[in-house]
Scaffold this active site. Structure first.
Site, PDB file in Angstrom:
ATOM      1  N   HIS A   1     -68.302  31.875  22.298  1.00 35.03           N
ATOM      2  CA  HIS A   1     -67.862  30.476  22.184  1.00 35.03           C
ATOM      3  C   HIS A   1     -67.416  29.978  23.552  1.00 35.03           C
ATOM      4  O   HIS A   1     -67.201  30.744  24.504  1.00 35.03           O
ATOM      5  CB  HIS A   1     -66.738  30.332  21.159  1.00 35.03           C
ATOM      6  CG  HIS A   1     -65.507  31.111  21.458  1.00 35.03           C
ATOM      7  ND1 HIS A   1     -64.605  30.781  22.448  1.00 35.03           N
ATOM      8  CD2 HIS A   1     -64.995  32.232  20.849  1.00 35.03           C
ATOM      9  CE1 HIS A   1     -63.614  31.637  22.473  1.00 35.03           C
ATOM     10  NE2 HIS A   1     -63.831  32.549  21.487  1.00 35.03           N
TER      11      HIS A   1
ATOM     12  N   CYS B   1     -63.329  38.027  21.395  1.00 33.65           N
ATOM     13  CA  CYS B   1     -64.534  37.181  21.458  1.00 33.65           C
ATOM     14  C   CYS B   1     -65.071  37.168  22.882  1.00 33.65           C
ATOM     15  O   CYS B   1     -64.415  37.598  23.836  1.00 33.65           O
ATOM     16  CB  CYS B   1     -64.185  35.768  21.021  1.00 33.65           C
ATOM     17  SG  CYS B   1     -63.851  35.633  19.255  1.00 33.65           S
TER      18      CYS B   1
END
Length: 501
Positions: free
Chosen positions: A460, A476
Site C-alpha cells: 500500500h 505491510c
C-alpha cells in the site's frame, strides 16, 4: 331293239316324242331302213338340264354385308337423340359432332337491345370457345349408337369460355356510347416524404362481359341461335386497381426502410431513401400488376466508394496473465478488422435483389483477426534490498524503494497472490477499537491503494513518511503513494507476489 319297233309297238306312248318335239321345235326325221316303207323316226336332241335357282343367295349376301356395315357403323357413331348444349349430334362421328358444336357456337348471335342499340354480335366475334372435341368424345362415350339404352338421353352440358379482350373489343365497337375508359392506379415516389404513394384508380363503364358470356351460354345450351340482351352500361374496374398499387407501395417502402449494404447484422453503409428510389423503376405489368426493376449502372458509383466505408483495421488485444499463462485480466479485448472482397458483381446482384423487394445487401468481406498480446506479470519484494520489482514477461519494467516490517513486525516471506484490493482503508486496531489496551496498537486513516496478499499483510501507499529503503512498517510493504497507485492499476487480482531476502 330298233327305234321303229318301239315306235310302232301296240300301246307304245308317243306323247314323250311329241312333247319332246314340241318342246324343242325339232321335226321328226324319216330314215330308210331296208325294205320297210313305213316312216322311220330318230331321237330328237335332249333338252339341256335346267340351271339351279340361286336368287336367295344373291339376295342374302348384300343383306349380310349391310348388316355387318350397320353394326360396324354403330360402333363409331353417337346414339340418335343425343345433343350437346342444344346441338343435335346423333348419328355423327365424334369428329363431325365437334365440328357441328364449334360451328353452332360461332354462329350463335346476341342482339343488343336497349341503350346498346340493335347491334348483333356472334360467338365467333366474342372469342367464344368450347372444348368441342372433348364434349363430342364424352357424348359418344356416354351415348354410343350400338347401345340402344342410351338413345335419346339427357343433353350433354357445354361450358362456354369467352376471350375477355376480344369480347370487349367487339362489344365496344358495337355500342361505343356505353364505354368510358377506366383509369389505372399508379405508383409514384413522393420526394417530400421520401416514400412511395399509390395514386388511386378510377372506374370506367362498359358492357359486363360476364353477363354476355352467361347469355351466350344459356342460348347455346337451349339450342337458340339468336338471343336478345338488354345492354346497359356497367362499372368497369381498372386493369390495375388501387389495392394492387397500395400493396406495391407497402412493399417498396418496407424495402426503403432497410435498404443498404450490410456486414452481418450491421447496416454498414445505409442508403438514403431518395437515392435508392432513383435506382428503381416501377412500371405497369401484365395481369394488372406492377413490375419493379433497378438499374445496376446507377448503383455502381456507390459500390465504387464502398471500400473506405467498409474496411477497418483490427484492434489488437492485451491480456494479463500469471506466470503459467492463466488470464487474470483482459486489458483490451481485441476487435477483428475487415476488408471488402470482390465487388465486380455487387451492382448487378443488388439490382436483382431490389427487383425482388429485398433491400438488404450482404457485402463480401474478409475478417482480419486481431493480435492478442499476453503479458505475464508478477511482483517481487526483496526484503534485503528493501525494493519492489515489477516483472512483465520476465523483464523488470518498474522498481521502487519500499519499507517492510520493522523489528518485531517482520514481513512474512513466501509466494503469494493478491487476494483483494481497496483504494483506501483505515488501518490499525485503534481505528476500530479506540479503547484497546494492546501494546503497540495504532490507527492510520485513509491508507491508499491497498493490495492484500497474505492475510493482513498488504502492499500500500504510505503518505506519513518518506523513509523508503528502510524498515518502517507493522508488516505491510510501504510504497510511495504514486508507486502504490501505479501498482494498483498494473497488477490485477491474482497477481503473484514473491517476498524474499
Amino acid at each position: 331293239m330298233a327305234l321303229t319297233d318301239l315306235a310302232t309297238r301296240p300301246g307304245a306312248e308317243e306323247a314323250p316324242l311329241e312333247g319332246a318335239a314340241a318342246t324343242t321345235g325339232a321335226e321328226p326325221t324319216t330314215v330308210a331302213d331296208g325294205d320297210d316303207s313305213g316312216p322311220n323316226y330318230a331321237w330328237a336332241p335332249a333338252d339341256p338340264a335346267p340351271r339351279k335357282r340361286r336368287l336367295a343367295l344373291w339376295i342374302g349376301i348384300p343383306a349380310g354385308v349391310c348388316v355387318v356395315a350397320l353394326v360396324a357403323t354403330s360402333l363409331v357413331l353417337i346414339a340418335p337423340g343425343t345433343s350437346v348444349a342444344g346441338v343435335p349430334v346423333g348419328g355423327l362421328t365424334p369428329g363431325a359432332a365437334a365440328d357441328a358444336i364449334e360451328g353452332r357456337l360461332a354462329e350463335t348471335t346476341i342482339v343488343l337491345t336497349g341503350a346498346g342499340g340493335d347491334a348483333e354480335i356472334t360467338g365467333a366475334e366474342l372469342g367464344a370457345s368450347v372444348d368441342a372435341r372433348a364434349l363430342a368424345d364424352a357424348a359418344f362415350a356416354q351415348n354410343p349408337m350400338w347401345n340402344p339404352t342410351t338413345w335419346f338421353s339427357t343433353p350433354v352440358e357445354a361450358p362456354i369460355r369467352i376471350d375477355a379482350d376480344a369480347a370487349t373489343s367487339a362489344l365496344r365497337a358495337a355500342a361505343p356510347d356505353l364505354y368510358t375508359d377506366p383509369v389505372d392506379a399508379l405508383v409514384a415516389f413522393d420526394a417530400a416524404s421520401a416514400t412511395y404513394v399509390a395514386v388511386p384508380s378510377e372506374l370506367g363503364t362498359g358492357i359486363d362481359v360476364d353477363t354476355v358470356r352467361t347469355t351466350l351460354a344459356e342460348a347455346f345450351a337451349a339450342g337458340q341461335t339468336v338471343v336478345e340482351l338488354d345492354a346497359e352500361a356497367a362499372p368497369v374496374e381498372a386493369e390495375r386497381p388501387t389495392f394492387v398499387a397500395a400493396a406495391t407501395v407497402t412493399r417498396l417502402n418496407s424495402m426503403l426502410d432497410s435498404v443498404g449494404f450490410y456486414v452481418g447484422a450491421e447496416r454498414t453503409v445505409p442508403i438514403d431513401r431518395a437515392v435508392a428510389a432513383s435506382w428503381i423503376t416501377v412500371e405497369p405489368a401484365a395481369r394488372g400488376t406492377f413490375e419493379i426493376s433497378a438499374d445496376p449502372a446507377a448503383i455502381q458509383p456507390v459500390v465504387d466508394g464502398l471500400a473506405p466505408l467498409v474496411n477497418r483495421p483490427a484492434e489488437n488485444g492485451v491480456v494479463i496473465t500469471d506466470s503459467r499463462g492463466g488470464v487474470l485480466r483482459e486489458d483490451a479485448a481485441g476487435i477483428s478488422g475487415r476488408e471488402l472482397g470482390d465487388t465486380s458483381t455487387v451492382a448487378s446482384d443488388f439490382a436483382t435483389q431490389l427487383t425482388a423487394g429485398n433491400g438488404v445487401y450482404a457485402l463480401p468481406v474478409a475478417e482480419v483477426a486481431p493480435v492478442i498480446t499476453s503479458l505475464a506479470r508478477r511482483i517481487e519484494v526483496d526484503l534485503g534490498d528493501q525494493r519492489t520489482y515489477l516483472f512483465e514477461n520476465d523483464n523488470v519494467v518498474q522498481s521502487w524503494a519500499i519499507s517492510s516490517g520493522a523489528e518485531g513486525f517482520s514481513s512474512s516471506t513466501g509466494n503469494f497472490r493478491i487476494t483483494s484490493k481497496l483504494t483506501s482503508q483505515d488501518m490499525g486496531e485503534l481505528c476500530y477499537n479506540p479503547n484497546s489496551q494492546t501494546p503497540g496498537a495504532y490507527c492510520t486513516r485513509d491508507v491508499p491503494w491497498v493490495m492484500y496478499y497474505n492475510g493482513d499483510e498488504a502492499l500500500h501507499g504510505a503518505y506519513w513518511h518518506n523513509n523508503f529503503g528502510n524498515v518502517m512498517s507493522h508488516g505491510c510493504i510501504n510504497m510511495p503513494v504514486s508507486a502504490a497507485q501505479y501498482v494498483f492499476g498494473w497488477a490485477p487480482k491474482g497477481t503473484e507476489v514473491s517476498v524474499h531476502y
